[in-house]
Design a protein around this motif. Structure first.
Motif, PDB file in Angstrom:
ATOM      1  N   UNK A   1       0.838  -1.199   0.000  1.00  0.00           N
ATOM      2  CA  UNK A   1       0.000   0.000   0.000  1.00  0.00           C
ATOM      3  C   UNK A   1       0.869   1.244   0.000  1.00  0.00           C
ATOM      4  N   UNK A   2       0.499   2.171  -0.868  1.00  0.00           N
ATOM      5  CA  UNK A   2       1.161   3.472  -0.929  1.00  0.00           C
ATOM      6  C   UNK A   2       0.114   4.534  -0.658  1.00  0.00           C
ATOM      7  N   UNK A   3       0.424   5.444   0.244  1.00  0.00           N
ATOM      8  CA  UNK A   3      -0.525   6.507   0.555  1.00  0.00           C
ATOM      9  C   UNK A   3       0.042   7.847   0.119  1.00  0.00           C
ATOM     10  N   UNK A   4      -0.850   8.785  -0.129  1.00  0.00           N
ATOM     11  CA  UNK A   4      -0.464  10.151  -0.446  1.00  0.00           C
ATOM     12  C   UNK A   4      -1.275  11.099   0.417  1.00  0.00           C
ATOM     13  N   UNK A   5      -0.624  12.187   0.788  1.00  0.00           N
ATOM     14  CA  UNK A   5      -1.310  13.189   1.589  1.00  0.00           C
ATOM     15  C   UNK A   5      -0.841  14.569   1.173  1.00  0.00           C
ATOM     16  N   UNK A   6      -1.746  15.502   0.934  1.00  0.00           N
ATOM     17  CA  UNK A   6      -3.194  15.339   1.012  1.00  0.00           C
ATOM     18  C   UNK A   6      -3.747  14.694  -0.257  1.00  0.00           C
ATOM     19  N   UNK A   7      -5.006  14.342  -0.249  1.00  0.00           N
ATOM     20  CA  UNK A   7      -5.630  13.793  -1.449  1.00  0.00           C
ATOM     21  C   UNK A   7      -6.020  14.905  -2.412  1.00  0.00           C
ATOM     22  N   UNK A   8      -6.284  16.074  -1.861  1.00  0.00           N
ATOM     23  CA  UNK A   8      -6.528  17.232  -2.719  1.00  0.00           C
ATOM     24  C   UNK A   8      -6.127  18.479  -1.943  1.00  0.00           C
ATOM     25  N   UNK A   9      -5.720  19.493  -2.682  1.00  0.00           N
ATOM     26  CA  UNK A   9      -5.309  20.748  -2.059  1.00  0.00           C
ATOM     27  C   UNK A   9      -5.557  21.897  -3.021  1.00  0.00           C
TER      28      UNK A   9
END
Lengths: 112, 116
Positions: B3-11
């Protein structure tokens, strides 16, 4: 990496098999065929890959021609959630860390 | 699976400001991470390759002083868009290369950046 050619778009009725073709006539002997898909506004998702034998997993089947110049991704029973852009990518593995080279892919629309 | 996460999902940010996007590999170590950019109705375009502990390698046409990449650990890479302009509005996606057998790449869910 070898270049791939895919139709820009395809339609498929829900419940039917979706057969997505890919041409990779310049593929080398040590290059694998990979398939990814990208549902709208999401990151790409790995589907399946193969070298020369046909492959099957829980998501799809991959049929590679004997001369390896083309392949077909088969979604056996397409659902509305399979609507996405499907990318066929040829690459060598293991690789030294090269990124995946995404072409334009095939936009698959699954209709009710 | 990995699993790879990204933050934020929108900006959403104002023109001239800087925005930092994080990419994390949650259950594996990634010596290499990749940053892609995707404009509407277009395919993913590689921006840079990030190797842990070393400088990123940028693709031709990508300004390294504008898109700052830091890969300080085996599970985290950051992309900072400096002095953002409306033309930087795009969908930014990272992928992480699993250093275990197979060397597969796993993608994050993407970050939608809108510069006003």
């Amino acid at each position: 990496d070898a270049k791939t050619t895919q139709p820009p778009s395809m339609d498929c009725a829900e419940g039917r098999a979706a057969n997505l073709p890919c041409n990779h006539s310049t593929i080398s002997g040590n290059e694998y065929v990979y398939w990814y898909r990208q549902i709208h506004s999401q990151g790409p998702q790995y589907i399946i890959h193969g070298l020369k034998n046909n492959e099957t997993n829980e998501m799809a089947s991959l049929i590679i021609t004997e001369d390896r110049k083309s392949s077909t991704l088969i979604l056996p029973h397409a659902t509305l959630r399979d609507t996405a852009v499907y990318y066929c990518i040829v690459r060598v593995i293991p690789n030294s860390g090269y990124a995946l080279n995404f072409g334009k892919g095939t936009s698959l629309l699954v209709t009710p | 699976g990995a699993v790879v996460s990204q933050h934020p999902s929108w900006v959403i940010c104002k023109s001239g400001t800087s925005v930092k996007i994080e990419c994390r590999s949650l259950d594996f170590q990634a010596t290499t991470m990749f940053w892609y950019r995707q404009f509407p109705k277009q395919s993913l375009m590689l921006m840079a390759t990030s190797n842990e502990g070393s400088k990123a390698t940028y693709e031709q046409g990508v300004e390294k002083d504008k898109f700052l990449i830091n890969h300080a650990s085996l599970t985290l890479s950051t992309l900072t868009v400096t002095s953002a302009h409306p033309e930087d509005s795009s969908f930014y996606i990272c992928s992480a290369r699993d250093t275990r057998e197979g060397y597969e790449q796993y993608f994050g869910p993407g970050t939608r950046l809108t510069v006003t």
